[in-house]
Design a protein around this motif. Sequence first.
Motif, PDB file in Angstrom:
ATOM      1  N   VAL C 108       0.853  -1.180   0.000  1.00  0.00           N
ATOM      2  CA  VAL C 108       0.000   0.000   0.000  1.00  0.00           C
ATOM      3  C   VAL C 108       0.892   1.234   0.000  1.00  0.00           C
ATOM      4  O   VAL C 108       1.799   1.345   0.815  1.00  0.00           O
ATOM      5  N   SER C 109       0.617   2.127  -0.951  1.00  0.00           N
ATOM      6  CA  SER C 109       1.475   3.308  -1.075  1.00  0.00           C
ATOM      7  C   SER C 109       0.680   4.580  -0.850  1.00  0.00           C
ATOM      8  O   SER C 109      -0.436   4.726  -1.356  1.00  0.00           O
ATOM      9  N   SER C 110       1.309   5.478  -0.107  1.00  0.00           N
ATOM     10  CA  SER C 110       0.775   6.837  -0.020  1.00  0.00           C
ATOM     11  C   SER C 110       1.698   7.696  -0.866  1.00  0.00           C
ATOM     12  O   SER C 110       2.564   7.184  -1.565  1.00  0.00           O
ATOM     13  N   SER C 114       5.546   3.376   1.214  1.00  0.00           N
ATOM     14  CA  SER C 114       4.919   2.148   0.732  1.00  0.00           C
ATOM     15  C   SER C 114       5.152   1.069   1.789  1.00  0.00           C
ATOM     16  O   SER C 114       6.274   0.892   2.253  1.00  0.00           O
ATOM     17  N   ARG C 149     -14.381   3.119  -3.099  1.00  0.00           N
ATOM     18  CA  ARG C 149     -12.962   3.443  -2.930  1.00  0.00           C
ATOM     19  C   ARG C 149     -12.657   4.043  -1.560  1.00  0.00           C
ATOM     20  O   ARG C 149     -11.998   5.073  -1.455  1.00  0.00           O
ATOM     21  N   GLU C 168      -5.302   9.662  -0.322  1.00  0.00           N
ATOM     22  CA  GLU C 168      -5.481   8.537  -1.227  1.00  0.00           C
ATOM     23  C   GLU C 168      -4.366   7.517  -1.064  1.00  0.00           C
ATOM     24  O   GLU C 168      -3.216   7.859  -0.858  1.00  0.00           O
ATOM     25  N   LEU C 169      -4.746   6.238  -1.139  1.00  0.00           N
ATOM     26  CA  LEU C 169      -3.772   5.157  -1.060  1.00  0.00           C
ATOM     27  C   LEU C 169      -3.894   4.288  -2.299  1.00  0.00           C
ATOM     28  O   LEU C 169      -4.988   4.116  -2.836  1.00  0.00           O
ATOM     29  N   THR C 170      -2.723   3.746  -2.715  1.00  0.00           N
ATOM     30  CA  THR C 170      -2.741   2.838  -3.855  1.00  0.00           C
ATOM     31  C   THR C 170      -2.392   1.437  -3.370  1.00  0.00           C
ATOM     32  O   THR C 170      -1.515   1.284  -2.510  1.00  0.00           O
ATOM     33  N   ALA C 182      -4.430  -4.093  -8.729  1.00  0.00           N
ATOM     34  CA  ALA C 182      -4.164  -2.740  -8.255  1.00  0.00           C
ATOM     35  C   ALA C 182      -5.474  -2.023  -7.977  1.00  0.00           C
ATOM     36  O   ALA C 182      -6.484  -2.291  -8.628  1.00  0.00           O
ATOM     37  N   GLY C 183      -5.477  -1.150  -6.980  1.00  0.00           N
ATOM     38  CA  GLY C 183      -6.691  -0.411  -6.673  1.00  0.00           C
ATOM     39  C   GLY C 183      -6.366   0.879  -5.961  1.00  0.00           C
ATOM     40  O   GLY C 183      -5.217   1.123  -5.575  1.00  0.00           O
ATOM     41  N   ILE C 184      -7.384   1.698  -5.766  1.00  0.00           N
ATOM     42  CA  ILE C 184      -7.213   2.984  -5.096  1.00  0.00           C
ATOM     43  C   ILE C 184      -8.247   3.084  -3.980  1.00  0.00           C
ATOM     44  O   ILE C 184      -9.381   2.608  -4.147  1.00  0.00           O
ATOM     45  N   ASN C 186      -9.579   5.855  -0.582  1.00  0.00           N
ATOM     46  CA  ASN C 186      -9.396   7.049   0.235  1.00  0.00           C
ATOM     47  C   ASN C 186      -9.652   6.716   1.697  1.00  0.00           C
ATOM     48  O   ASN C 186     -10.595   6.002   2.019  1.00  0.00           O
TER      49      ASN C 186
END
Lengths: 410, 227, 411
Positions: C108-110, C114, C149, C168-170, C182-184, C186
């Motif tokens: 998970v990345s901000s 990550s 999301r 937001e996080l990926t 992969a997803g996004i 908040n």
Amino acid sequence: MTPMPGAVLFRLAWRNLWRNYRRTIIMLAAITLGVWAMLFMTAVMRGMVDDMVQTAVRSLPGHVQIHHPEYRDDPSIANSMPPPDQMLLDALAQAGVVAWAGRVRVPAVITSERDTRGTTLVGIDPEAETGLSFVSDDIVEGRFLGSPDDKGLVVGRKMIDDLETRLGRRVVVMSQDPDNEIVDRGFRIVGVYEANLENLEEAFVFTGRRYAQSMLNMDESISEIAVLGKSYRDVSDLSHLKQLEGSAREVLPWYELDAYLGTMLSTMDGFVLVWIIVVFLTLSFGLVNTLVMAVFERIREIGLMQALGMRPSMILIQVLLETFLLLAVGLAAGNLLAVVSVAALSDGIDLSIVSEAMQWMGVADVLYPALEIRDLVTTNVVVIVLGLLAGLSPAWRASRYQPVEALTKV
Amino acid sequence: MSSVRCVALCRFFFQGDQTIKALDHVDLEIDEREFVCLSGPSGSGKTTLLNAIGGLDKPTSGEVWVAGKRIDTLGKSELANMRLHQIGFVFQAYNLIPVLTARENIEFVMQVQGVDPEQRRRRSMSILGEVGMDDMEDRRPAQLSGGQQQRVAVARAIVSKPAMVLADEPTANLDSVTAEHLMDLFVRLNETHDTTFVISTHDQRVMSYARRLIGMVDGRIVTDEAH
Amino acid sequence: MRVDNITLSLAWRNLWRHPRRTWLTVGAMVFSNILLVFMISLQFGMYRVMYDNSLSLITGHLQVQAEGYIDEPRMRSTVPAAGGLANALRQAMPANNVAVRAMAFALVSSAERSLGVQVVGVQPSYEPDVSNLPGLVKQGRFLKASDERAAVIGSSLSRNLKVGLGDELTLFGSGRDGSFAAGIANVVGIFESGSNDIDRSFMQIPLTEFQEVFFMGDQGHSIVVMTPDLFELEPAMSTIRSIVDADGLVVHDWDELQPGLRQSVQADMASAWFMYAVLIVLVAFSVLNTQLMSVLDRTREFGIVMALGLAPIRLGRLVFLETGIMAGLGLLLGVAAGSAVVSWFGFHGFTYPGLEEMSARFNLPGRIYPSASFASLIWGPSVVFLACLAAAIYPAAKLLRLQPVAAMRAA
């Protein structure tokens, strides 16, 4: 003032002790059992905490750790520090330091063709880690890393099962570089380690330090330096490192790094004392009773000794001496029993029936009781001191009898 | 100098609202080297008088002087010290400390006095011979007859050469032959050691040994005559 | 044992011939009884909190999972048509709470960081019924059924990722089939569970979102069930078994799901019982000593009454009766004083230096409230009572071998 006739008081106390041998033996059995329980229970708990601490210390932090001041709060690559400068190297060369190693240590995600897990990627200097952390000693398959440039990956037994992969296969490790760019690289699994706690086998994967640095674009920076001293109990040998603390680095002993274990260790001391006192108090009722009976039976004799010119203080001392001898014999037997039973269990107590619980608490499922000198000393001192205090009341009463009343007592 | 002097000595016991006058204004003087018998029926105050002289009991009023020193005002430890160095006691029974052997019982007082071991041993062995017990030094009281126990008690009472021996019915538990031996021993010791003896008894044979006979009734001295 | 009034009053009077001795013996019993009542109540109180805290956070009382998932939690070991199955369970067992979950690891990345995170897909409308984690959201709110999301994350995770509400996080990971996922999301809420592990590495997103991102279709990894009573699971389990008849699905109870829990309780009990046993044996020794002395003191007296024609067995009974009276006094006073101690601490809570730091690791509060129950109050003292009676056997048996003439001659 006449001198204290020690020899005759001692002889009287000793012989009086065995006059009612049944009562004395029952009391001795109780003291022996109590002292044994004090020591044995303490040894088991010390053994458990020992094991927890040693496992924790071996699972990377070392006895003292040096890292970026922000690293503890946020163990990310952004909080790494430059490699040790000359001043630090000098400090690490001093006598108290048994071993030290610099490491790269970052959170990472590891993916096989089957599954994904979160873990920590650790880049190490293999030679420096010998004796310092668990991996080097515990390779069960394949090989350990050869040099800081080794591109291989060493993973835990549990991890390799989780990922449904095996020795020689490739996995992908993802992390971030200092600019928060995702970096990933393929690794070949070259070795598998086992640890005494299963969750440790998932927690870390190892590769060469320099290879990790190049993957993570961090030049020569490292995340931490772990330092091993002579003993985890006393890290004062390493206190000179503390002076090197500054805005660029923090120096912490293990018990501050792991507050749980640190508290555990200090709480243990309190618990040991409480346990000893509780057992003693339970014993003390019988002890006082025994002494009261012993004095009660001898009132005539006490009157006689007073008539012969024995001062009240000597009678007090005589009863206390008898108390002391009773305690001393009980303590000797209890100490002996504890030493023997701990020695008999030197191969460890098998706790595998509750192994999951032991894992949960961070303890291996074989427990090695540890009888420490200081616990022996505490136990013996507490029993003697409190025992004499308990004996004070019957002894005082004995010394206060009026000679005429005592002599005419049937 | 007199060995013992009692002045208007009273010792009352209070039982409920009754007052028992165990000693009722006793005036008495005993000189050194005297051999005195206190006689009288039970309850006449003989034992109470001996206890008061020995400092085992506190008088209700009056004075007790021993060897020129007033003792009724002394504390427990001082009294113990006085007994240790100046008085020997012999009781009716249970005279010995059961866990000590005959010799250890005799040495007990000397040990409390702080006499060195060699001298202790020499004196205890010689006194054992004197009372005719030299082959029984290692026996415990339970292994001795009543007469033997009393002889050990006497040996202990005189071994450190006290100025005075107080004996409370010493022959009460003994047969007549043994009692006679014991009294012979007392007389001999009185003559050879210059020890004052005060013996309470209601035994006629014992009284016949007395050189001064004091009769007591109801806490008072009623007769006091040389014998 | 038949006891007449005379024996009883004799026993009672005998005890008070030596009041000091009797009180000291009773005192030992009272002391150990207070200790036992307090410690056992404390244990019960602690175990209850342990069970509640460790089960209601994540585990629940029962879980339906694919066979083998419990040992090797793999992405593809799924429960098919999980939402429908959960609905069927809800209808069949209205008293129970049911919710579906799915789990995956992801990077998970901000904007700045990550981290590897355990991502959990939950049903926003049902999750609060099976877990207290939604209630522990300290900033923002828990997920809603209408959310898209959205994510709630642990407090340490939010700090480490340097994100707050609305950020937001990926997510990067692998899907059920092993392909790249992969997803996004908040951040809508941040929870503080008190458990370090969960606060540091846990992220919840709506189940539908999870199924989309990780290519799960209508599948989940577990159906969590909270029953009314965690020690009465059999009815719920048999109902579930009758509904879940598909091959490859199994029902696990909490003991299987979290084997450390019951074992921890057992290990703790074992060490506690070792300590209790020591205390109890020491009290028994004290009684043995007292009663043996009291019998030996009275040898002559016993000889006389035996010569008068009293059977030795009645004297033995007398000794037991005396012991019984003392032990009864010890029991009554011990339970009374113990209850007082327990109720005081039950109100104020019990703690000692270091407890808070240590409990945090096991997700326990820093203060323990002893829980008084009939069992916790009576257990320890009863064992003490029996041990004391057992200790009287030897003194009583000595009487049976007493010879009247020899006894009368005894000093």
